[in-house]
Write an enzyme that holds these catalytic residues in place. Structure first.
Site, PDB file in Angstrom:
ATOM      1  N   TYR A  87      41.983 -18.419 -20.576  1.00  0.00           N
ATOM      2  CA  TYR A  87      42.426 -17.495 -19.426  1.00  0.00           C
ATOM      3  C   TYR A  87      44.165 -18.104 -19.440  1.00  0.00           C
ATOM      4  O   TYR A  87      44.308 -19.118 -18.938  1.00  0.00           O
ATOM      5  CB  TYR A  87      41.854 -17.817 -18.234  1.00  0.00           C
ATOM      6  CG  TYR A  87      42.533 -16.966 -16.976  1.00  0.00           C
ATOM      7  CD1 TYR A  87      43.369 -15.928 -17.253  1.00  0.00           C
ATOM      8  CD2 TYR A  87      42.248 -17.166 -15.792  1.00  0.00           C
ATOM      9  CE1 TYR A  87      43.821 -15.309 -16.155  1.00  0.00           C
ATOM     10  CE2 TYR A  87      42.711 -16.582 -14.745  1.00  0.00           C
ATOM     11  CZ  TYR A  87      43.744 -15.322 -14.794  1.00  0.00           C
ATOM     12  OH  TYR A  87      44.363 -14.875 -13.841  1.00  0.00           O
ATOM     13  N   LYS A 107      41.648 -13.901 -22.153  1.00  0.00           N
ATOM     14  CA  LYS A 107      42.433 -13.056 -21.206  1.00  0.00           C
ATOM     15  C   LYS A 107      43.956 -13.595 -20.859  1.00  0.00           C
ATOM     16  O   LYS A 107      44.143 -14.725 -20.421  1.00  0.00           O
ATOM     17  CB  LYS A 107      41.758 -13.253 -20.045  1.00  0.00           C
ATOM     18  CG  LYS A 107      42.160 -12.185 -18.825  1.00  0.00           C
ATOM     19  CD  LYS A 107      41.576 -12.442 -17.392  1.00  0.00           C
ATOM     20  CE  LYS A 107      42.211 -11.719 -16.314  1.00  0.00           C
ATOM     21  NZ  LYS A 107      43.478 -11.987 -16.045  1.00  0.00           N
TER      22      LYS A 107
END
Length: 317
Positions: free
Chosen positions: A139, A167
Site C-alpha cells: 500500500y 494499491k
C-alpha cells in the site's frame, strides 16, 4: 506467489469502520455495509485501511473487524484486510490472524512516522513476506507513511515473494502510470484508473482495479470495470467523465483529505446523506457538523444527480 495466484480486479471500496456515538465498534452496521456492497455488485472490499480508521483501534478490535467482515462476506466478494503497523512483526501477526479468519489477502503500507529509506522498505516487506504465508498487497500511502513508493522501488517490491498486488495512492499521476506499466507483469495494480486518463491507460496498457474511498456512486463504480472488460468503452467513458467531475468538488487535490473535513469524517457524512450504512467516526477524528459544510456537500450530491433535491438528509443515529 504473484498476480496469477489471485483473481482480484475491478472496484473495491475502501471500507469505513462503523463506530457508535459512544465510540464502540458497531458490528451490526459493519455487517449491513458488507451486504450493501454485495447488493451493489462490488468486486471486493478493503477493510481497515485508511478509511477504516485502523489507527484508532486496538489490535483486538482490528481482529474483530477482520473476522466480522470475512464472516459477513462469506465468499460473496473478495476481502482484503489492512494490517499496517509500526513493525513487520506486528503487521505479520495481524496478517496471519486475518488470513486464518478467511480473508483473501492482507494490505500493508510502510510503517507510519519512520520514513523508511528504499532499502529499508524492501527489507520491511521481505520480512512480512517471510512471516505471512498468503497474498500480500503493498500500500503506497505517502501521507501516512512519509514514503512515496516510486516506480523503481515498486519494481523491486514486485519481486518480493508473496507480494501479489500494489494499491498505489501516490499523488503523482505520471508516476502511477509509469509504475503500472512497469510492474503489471508480476503484480496486480490498483489505482486511479477510474477517470478519463485512467480509461485511456486501461485501453492501451491495461490495469487491474480501483480501491476508492467507499462508493458514492454505488453500482456504476463496478459497472465501469465491467464495461471496460466487455469493450463498451463509450459506457465506461460516460462514468469516467462523471467521476472526474464529482471528486474535485469534494476532495483536495490528490484525494488525501476532504474539503469539508477529514477523509473519514467527510466520507461518512456523505454516506449518511446517501442512505448508506456508515456509523460514526471515532476520536481523534471528529464528525463534520458545520451546517454550511453539510449543506455544500449535499448540494454537490444533488448537482451530480446522486441525491434528489427534496430528499431528506439522513444523520447517523
Amino acid at each position: 506467489m504473484n498476480r496469477d495466484d489471485v483473481d482480484w480486479q475491478g472496484y473495491f471500496p475502501a471500507f469505513v469502520t462503523p463506530f457508535t456515538a459512544d465510540g464502540d465498534l458497531d458490528l451490526d452496521t459493519l455487517a449491513a455495509l458488507v451486504d450493501h456492497y454485495v447488493a451493489e455488485g462490488m468486486h471486493g472490499i478493503v477493510v481497515n485501511g485508511t478509511c477504516g480508521e485502523w489507527f484508532s483501534q486496538t489490535d483486538d478490535e482490528r481482529r474483530q473487524v477482520a473476522e466480522a467482515a470475512a464472516a459477513q462476506a462469506a465468499g460473496r466478494l473478495r476481502v482484503i484486510v489492512g494490517c499496517t503497523a509500526y513493525t513487520a512483526e506486528q503487521s505479520a501477526e495481524l496478517g496471519r490472524h486475518a488470513l486464518a479468519s478467511g480473508v483473501d489477502g492482507v494490505l500493508v503500507s510502510p510503517p507510519p512516522y519512520a520514513k523508511l529509506f528504499a532499502p529499508e522498505v524492501v527489507a520491511f516487506y521481505e520480512e512480512i513476506s517471510a512471516l505471512v504465508d498468503g497474498p500480500l498487497t503493498v500500500y503506497n500511502w505517502p501521507w501516512g507513511s512519509g514514503v512515496d513508493i516510486d516506480t523503481e522501488l515498486a519494481d523491486r517490491l514486485a519481486d518480493v515473494p508473496n507480494v501479489v498486488a500494489i494499491k498505489d495512492s501516490t499523488p503523482d499521476a505520471d508516476q502511477f502510470f509509469a509504475t503500472s506499466r512497469r510492474v503489471r507483469d508480476r503484480v496486480r495494480v490498483f489505482g486511479p484508473y477510474l477517470g478519463e486518463r485512467g480509461l485511456e491507460e486501461l485501453t492501451t496498457h491495461g490495469g487491474d482495479g480501483t480501491v476508492g474511498g467507499g462508493s458514492l456512486f454505488g453500482r456504476p463504480d463496478p459497472q465501469y470495470w465491467e464495461d471496460v472488460w466487455a469493450g463498451d468503452i463509450d459506457a465506461a467513458r460516460a462514468h469516467a467523465v462523471r467521476s472526474d467531475r464529482l471528486f474535485p468538488q469534494l476532495w483536495l487535490p490528490g484525494g488525501w483529505a476532504g474539503k469539508y473535513g477529514a477523509y473519514q469524517s467527510q466520507l461518512k457524512a456523505l454516506m449518511h446523506m446517501l442512505g448508506q450504512p456508515a456509523g460514526h467516526v471515532r476520536r481523534p477524528r471528529l464528525p463534520v457538523t458545520d451546517p454550511a459544510a453539510l449543506a455544500e456537500m449535499r448540494a454537490v450530491l444533488v448537482r451530480e444527480g446522486l441525491l434528489a433535491a427534496d430528499e431528506r438528509q439522513d444523520q447517523p443515529a
